[in-house]
Design a protein around this motif. Structure first.
Motif, PDB file in Angstrom:
ATOM      1  N   THR A   1       0.839  -1.204   0.000  1.00 47.38           N
ATOM      2  CA  THR A   1       0.000   0.000   0.000  1.00 47.38           C
ATOM      3  C   THR A   1       0.872   1.251   0.000  1.00 47.38           C
ATOM      4  O   THR A   1       0.609   2.204  -0.736  1.00 47.38           O
ATOM      5  N   HIS A   2       1.918   1.255   0.824  1.00 45.03           N
ATOM      6  CA  HIS A   2       2.835   2.387   0.882  1.00 45.03           C
ATOM      7  C   HIS A   2       3.449   2.655  -0.487  1.00 45.03           C
ATOM      8  O   HIS A   2       3.533   3.807  -0.925  1.00 45.03           O
ATOM      9  N   ASN A   3       3.882   1.605  -1.166  1.00 43.97           N
ATOM     10  CA  ASN A   3       4.479   1.774  -2.495  1.00 43.97           C
ATOM     11  C   ASN A   3       3.482   2.382  -3.482  1.00 43.97           C
ATOM     12  O   ASN A   3       3.839   3.261  -4.273  1.00 43.97           O
ATOM     13  N   HIS A   4       2.242   1.911  -3.442  1.00 43.93           N
ATOM     14  CA  HIS A   4       1.220   2.462  -4.338  1.00 43.93           C
ATOM     15  C   HIS A   4       0.974   3.947  -4.041  1.00 43.93           C
ATOM     16  O   HIS A   4       0.899   4.771  -4.950  1.00 43.93           O
ATOM     17  N   ILE A   5       0.874   4.275  -2.759  1.00 46.29           N
ATOM     18  CA  ILE A   5       0.639   5.675  -2.375  1.00 46.29           C
ATOM     19  C   ILE A   5       1.833   6.539  -2.775  1.00 46.29           C
ATOM     20  O   ILE A   5       1.662   7.654  -3.281  1.00 46.29           O
ATOM     21  N   PHE A   6       3.036   6.028  -2.576  1.00 44.46           N
ATOM     22  CA  PHE A   6       4.233   6.763  -2.988  1.00 44.46           C
ATOM     23  C   PHE A   6       4.187   7.067  -4.490  1.00 44.46           C
ATOM     24  O   PHE A   6       4.460   8.194  -4.913  1.00 44.46           O
ATOM     25  N   ASN A   7       3.850   6.064  -5.297  1.00 44.00           N
ATOM     26  CA  ASN A   7       3.776   6.261  -6.745  1.00 44.00           C
ATOM     27  C   ASN A   7       2.676   7.247  -7.130  1.00 44.00           C
ATOM     28  O   ASN A   7       2.875   8.078  -8.026  1.00 44.00           O
ATOM     29  N   LEU A   8       1.538   7.173  -6.479  1.00 40.35           N
ATOM     30  CA  LEU A   8       0.440   8.106  -6.769  1.00 40.35           C
ATOM     31  C   LEU A   8       0.815   9.533  -6.364  1.00 40.35           C
ATOM     32  O   LEU A   8       0.486  10.490  -7.067  1.00 40.35           O
TER      33      LEU A   8
ATOM     34  N   SER B   1       3.928  10.696  -6.233  1.00 45.27           N
ATOM     35  CA  SER B   1       4.962  11.108  -7.187  1.00 45.27           C
ATOM     36  C   SER B   1       4.360  11.564  -8.504  1.00 45.27           C
ATOM     37  O   SER B   1       4.890  12.461  -9.163  1.00 45.27           O
ATOM     38  N   ALA B   2       3.235  10.962  -8.875  1.00 47.04           N
ATOM     39  CA  ALA B   2       2.552  11.324 -10.117  1.00 47.04           C
ATOM     40  C   ALA B   2       1.663  12.557  -9.931  1.00 47.04           C
ATOM     41  O   ALA B   2       1.057  13.035 -10.892  1.00 47.04           O
ATOM     42  N   GLY B   3       1.594  13.074  -8.699  1.00 43.55           N
ATOM     43  CA  GLY B   3       0.778  14.255  -8.431  1.00 43.55           C
ATOM     44  C   GLY B   3      -0.704  13.961  -8.286  1.00 43.55           C
ATOM     45  O   GLY B   3      -1.535  14.866  -8.377  1.00 43.55           O
ATOM     46  N   LEU B   4      -1.059  12.701  -8.007  1.00 44.23           N
ATOM     47  CA  LEU B   4      -2.466  12.320  -7.911  1.00 44.23           C
ATOM     48  C   LEU B   4      -3.002  12.301  -6.486  1.00 44.23           C
ATOM     49  O   LEU B   4      -4.211  12.235  -6.290  1.00 44.23           O
ATOM     50  N   LEU B   5      -2.106  12.347  -5.488  1.00 42.66           N
ATOM     51  CA  LEU B   5      -2.524  12.354  -4.087  1.00 42.66           C
ATOM     52  C   LEU B   5      -1.769  13.414  -3.311  1.00 42.66           C
ATOM     53  O   LEU B   5      -0.625  13.729  -3.628  1.00 42.66           O
ATOM     54  N   ASN B   6      -2.423  13.926  -2.286  1.00 45.49           N
ATOM     55  CA  ASN B   6      -1.783  14.764  -1.278  1.00 45.49           C
ATOM     56  C   ASN B   6      -1.779  13.978   0.020  1.00 45.49           C
ATOM     57  O   ASN B   6      -2.728  13.251   0.300  1.00 45.49           O
ATOM     58  N   VAL B   7      -0.748  14.137   0.801  1.00 44.26           N
ATOM     59  CA  VAL B   7      -0.692  13.500   2.112  1.00 44.26           C
ATOM     60  C   VAL B   7      -0.608  14.596   3.151  1.00 44.26           C
ATOM     61  O   VAL B   7       0.173  15.534   3.025  1.00 44.26           O
TER      62      VAL B   7
END
Length: 60
Positions: A34-41, A43-49
């Motif tokens: 899950t962490h890897n998926h969130i990191f990739n999203l 990096s692509a500018g699709l999520l804010n944390v």
């Protein structure tokens, strides 16, 4: 977005922010994956944390 889990994350976060653990439970996969998926999203500018007392993730 070719990965199904990443698409599921984006759809899950569409209505409101959720904690990292809520995303893990929703997906039913390991924290590491899950962490890897969130990191990739991110990096692509699709999520804010957002860091609060717990980690909140939201869709842009």
């Amino acid at each position: 977005m070719s990965e199904k889990s990443r698409l599921r994350i984006v759809h899950f976060l569409r209505s409101e922010p959720h904690t990292f653990i809520e995303v893990v439970r929703h997906l039913g996969i390991s924290k590491g994956i899950t962490h890897n998926h969130i990191f990739n999203l991110r990096s692509a500018g699709l999520l804010n944390v957002h860091f609060f007392f717990s980690l909140k993730i939201s869709k842009l």
